[in-house]
Design a protein around this motif. Structure first.
Motif, PDB file in Angstrom:
ATOM      1  N   ALA A  30      27.441  13.771  14.091  1.00  0.00           N
ATOM      2  CA  ALA A  30      26.618  13.411  12.936  1.00  0.00           C
ATOM      3  C   ALA A  30      26.883  11.991  12.458  1.00  0.00           C
ATOM      4  O   ALA A  30      26.082  11.421  11.718  1.00  0.00           O
ATOM      5  CB  ALA A  30      26.861  14.395  11.793  1.00  0.00           C
ATOM      6  N   ARG A  31      28.003  11.396  12.889  1.00  0.00           N
ATOM      7  CA  ARG A  31      28.335  10.027  12.473  1.00  0.00           C
ATOM      8  C   ARG A  31      27.660   8.976  13.339  1.00  0.00           C
ATOM      9  O   ARG A  31      27.657   7.795  12.990  1.00  0.00           O
ATOM     10  CB  ARG A  31      29.849   9.819  12.526  1.00  0.00           C
ATOM     11  CG  ARG A  31      30.630  10.625  11.501  1.00  0.00           C
ATOM     12  CD  ARG A  31      32.059  10.137  11.418  1.00  0.00           C
ATOM     13  NE  ARG A  31      32.886  11.037  10.635  1.00  0.00           N
ATOM     14  CZ  ARG A  31      33.771  11.892  11.133  1.00  0.00           C
ATOM     15  NH1 ARG A  31      33.935  11.964  12.456  1.00  0.00           N
ATOM     16  NH2 ARG A  31      34.485  12.661  10.351  1.00  0.00           N
ATOM     17  N   VAL A  74      32.702  18.758   4.249  1.00  0.00           N
ATOM     18  CA  VAL A  74      32.923  17.617   5.135  1.00  0.00           C
ATOM     19  C   VAL A  74      31.894  17.528   6.267  1.00  0.00           C
ATOM     20  O   VAL A  74      31.886  16.553   7.021  1.00  0.00           O
ATOM     21  CB  VAL A  74      34.346  17.660   5.747  1.00  0.00           C
ATOM     22  CG1 VAL A  74      35.395  17.503   4.657  1.00  0.00           C
ATOM     23  CG2 VAL A  74      34.576  18.942   6.538  1.00  0.00           C
ATOM     24  N   ALA A  75      31.021  18.531   6.396  1.00  0.00           N
ATOM     25  CA  ALA A  75      30.098  18.536   7.540  1.00  0.00           C
ATOM     26  C   ALA A  75      28.690  18.958   7.142  1.00  0.00           C
ATOM     27  O   ALA A  75      27.962  19.534   7.955  1.00  0.00           O
ATOM     28  CB  ALA A  75      30.622  19.450   8.641  1.00  0.00           C
ATOM     29  N   ARG A 135      29.299  11.313  -1.148  1.00  0.00           N
ATOM     30  CA  ARG A 135      28.508  11.585   0.058  1.00  0.00           C
ATOM     31  C   ARG A 135      27.253  10.729   0.102  1.00  0.00           C
ATOM     32  O   ARG A 135      26.513  10.624  -0.868  1.00  0.00           O
ATOM     33  CB  ARG A 135      28.125  13.068   0.088  1.00  0.00           C
ATOM     34  CG  ARG A 135      27.196  13.443   1.234  1.00  0.00           C
ATOM     35  CD  ARG A 135      26.901  14.935   1.248  1.00  0.00           C
ATOM     36  NE  ARG A 135      25.840  15.219   2.203  1.00  0.00           N
ATOM     37  CZ  ARG A 135      24.661  15.720   1.896  1.00  0.00           C
ATOM     38  NH1 ARG A 135      24.373  16.016   0.639  1.00  0.00           N
ATOM     39  NH2 ARG A 135      23.745  15.918   2.825  1.00  0.00           N
ATOM     40  N   ARG A 136      27.020  10.119   1.247  1.00  0.00           N
ATOM     41  CA  ARG A 136      25.780   9.394   1.520  1.00  0.00           C
ATOM     42  C   ARG A 136      24.893  10.308   2.351  1.00  0.00           C
ATOM     43  O   ARG A 136      25.207  10.634   3.487  1.00  0.00           O
ATOM     44  CB  ARG A 136      26.064   8.094   2.276  1.00  0.00           C
ATOM     45  CG  ARG A 136      26.857   7.077   1.482  1.00  0.00           C
ATOM     46  CD  ARG A 136      27.161   5.858   2.324  1.00  0.00           C
ATOM     47  NE  ARG A 136      25.942   5.229   2.817  1.00  0.00           N
ATOM     48  CZ  ARG A 136      25.922   4.292   3.777  1.00  0.00           C
ATOM     49  NH1 ARG A 136      27.035   3.916   4.372  1.00  0.00           N
ATOM     50  NH2 ARG A 136      24.774   3.766   4.148  1.00  0.00           N
TER      51      ARG A 136
END
Length: 369
Positions: A30-31, A74-75, A135-136
């Motif tokens: 996802a990054r 976190v995900a 969070r972005r």
């Protein structure tokens, strides 16, 4: 391909280690902008017919990730990338805690089930709130926040413990869930009794309203499948009385008898909550009972034993506006959400209902009429 990988690799690994390994891969993918765009296109094609309105929000579909997979927020974008229409994070407690000793997660492969006694291992509501605030957003998705009681907090101080988490997290939640139904925190399920639940829910409602003044944060309660029918009715009546926005049915079960389990006794005898396929019938029964009691006055979320599109469709016909899964994701892998969406769209198209909203509760209404 995933099923082969599961048999050759994941199945041979400790269940919790395999979970965190998969979790890291999802987060890493996802990054990477190009990779997450590619994976989202492949795994999460959208079906316009499945658009769902719940809690005043329009979602791309009704199918979401149940709490327990992403305990620390976190995900969220990784799970949205895989196709979940909403993501419920947590359970989060006021104080960070390590949870129960390992091993604490067990696969019952032949039963397509899991037993966990994780014990609300999480970073604590202050840390999770800070993470959500920073969070972005990559994939716009509905984020639910599930809160529970810190294990070290006495039962008499439980209300304030929940209030602390609500005050910290409400501003970052599209909806807030009070979890009183995990079997892995001593005394927690006692809070499901109406006499204990009423002041708890009222206090959390007030805390959320104090913390967020520019909107009303929807509040839900998550209940256990092990409640007696009269207790299910009592929770339903209380939810209507207090003006709750929803009920999630159901959490894991402590039952083992009568579920047709085939795993060896060394596994089935492990303490903890059982999830997955064996929970299917009871969770569906609780959902039907809730809908027969509350109708369209409260939004119901169906979870427990949802393995495929047919299971999700049955939950909708029984009364669920939203459906969640978790255990089947472990066994079926990243193409699971795509298959569920495709199957749901096909079932809706072949049904007499113009929209999913029209289908909600249709079977339960027929039985009740």
């Amino acid at each position: 391909m995933y099923h082969l990988f599961f048999r050759l690799a994941f199945r041979r690994m400790d269940a919790e280690k395999a979970h965190y390994l998969a979790f890291r891969w999802i987060r890493a993918a996802a990054r990477v902008p190009a990779l997450r765009t590619l994976l989202s296109a492949a795994l999460a094609p959208r079906h316009k017919s499945l658009r769902t309105l719940a809690f005043g929000r329009e979602m791309s579909g009704p199918f979401g990730l149940a709490a327990g997979f992403d305990k620390n927020a976190v995900a969220i974008d990784g799970m949205a990338m895989l196709g979940f229409d909403h993501v419920e994070i947590g359970t989060v407690t006021a104080q960070g805690q390590p949870g129960n000793p390992v091993p604490r997660l067990f696969r019952l492969v032949g039963d397509r089930a899991l037993i966990n006694r994780m014990g609300f291992n999480n970073d604590g509501s202050a840390a999770v709130a800070a993470r959500l605030a920073a969070r972005r957003t990559v994939f716009p998705t509905t984020v639910g926040v599930n809160i529970g009681k810190t294990k070290a907090v006495p039962e008499g101080e439980a209300v304030q413990d929940y209030v602390t988490s609500a005050e910290r997290l409400a501003a970052h939640a599209d909806y807030l869930v009070v979890n009183v139904s995990s079997p892995n925190t001593p005394g927690l399920r006692d809070l499901q009794a109406a006499a204990a639940l009423r002041p708890l829910l009222a206090a959390v409602r007030e805390a959320a309203d104090r913390a967020v003044t520019d909107r009303r944060v929807p509040l839900l309660v998550k209940i256990a499948p092990d409640l007696a029918d009269e207790d299910v009715d009592a929770v339903a009546d209380l939810a209507v009385e207090l003006g709750l926005d929803g009920i999630i049915a159901t959490n894991t079960t402590i039952a083992r008898e009568g579920l047709g389990l085939t795993a060896e006794p060394a596994l089935t005898g492990q303490a903890g909550g059982l999830s997955g396929a064996p929970l299917k019938d009871r969770s569906l029964d609780v959902l039907r009972r809730l809908y027969a009691r509350v109708g369209d006055r409260i939004t119901l979320v169906g979870v427990g034993g949802v393995e495929n599109a047919e299971d999700a469709w049955q939950r909708i016909l029984a009364g669920a506006t939203l459906v969640q899964g978790y255990s089947a994701f472990i066994y079926q892998g990243p193409f699971w959400m795509r298959a569920v969406h495709k199957g749901l769209a096909a079932r809706l198209a072949a049904s007499p209902y113009a929209t999913l909203a029209d289908a909600v509760g249709a079977d339960t209404r027929k039985v009740s009429s």
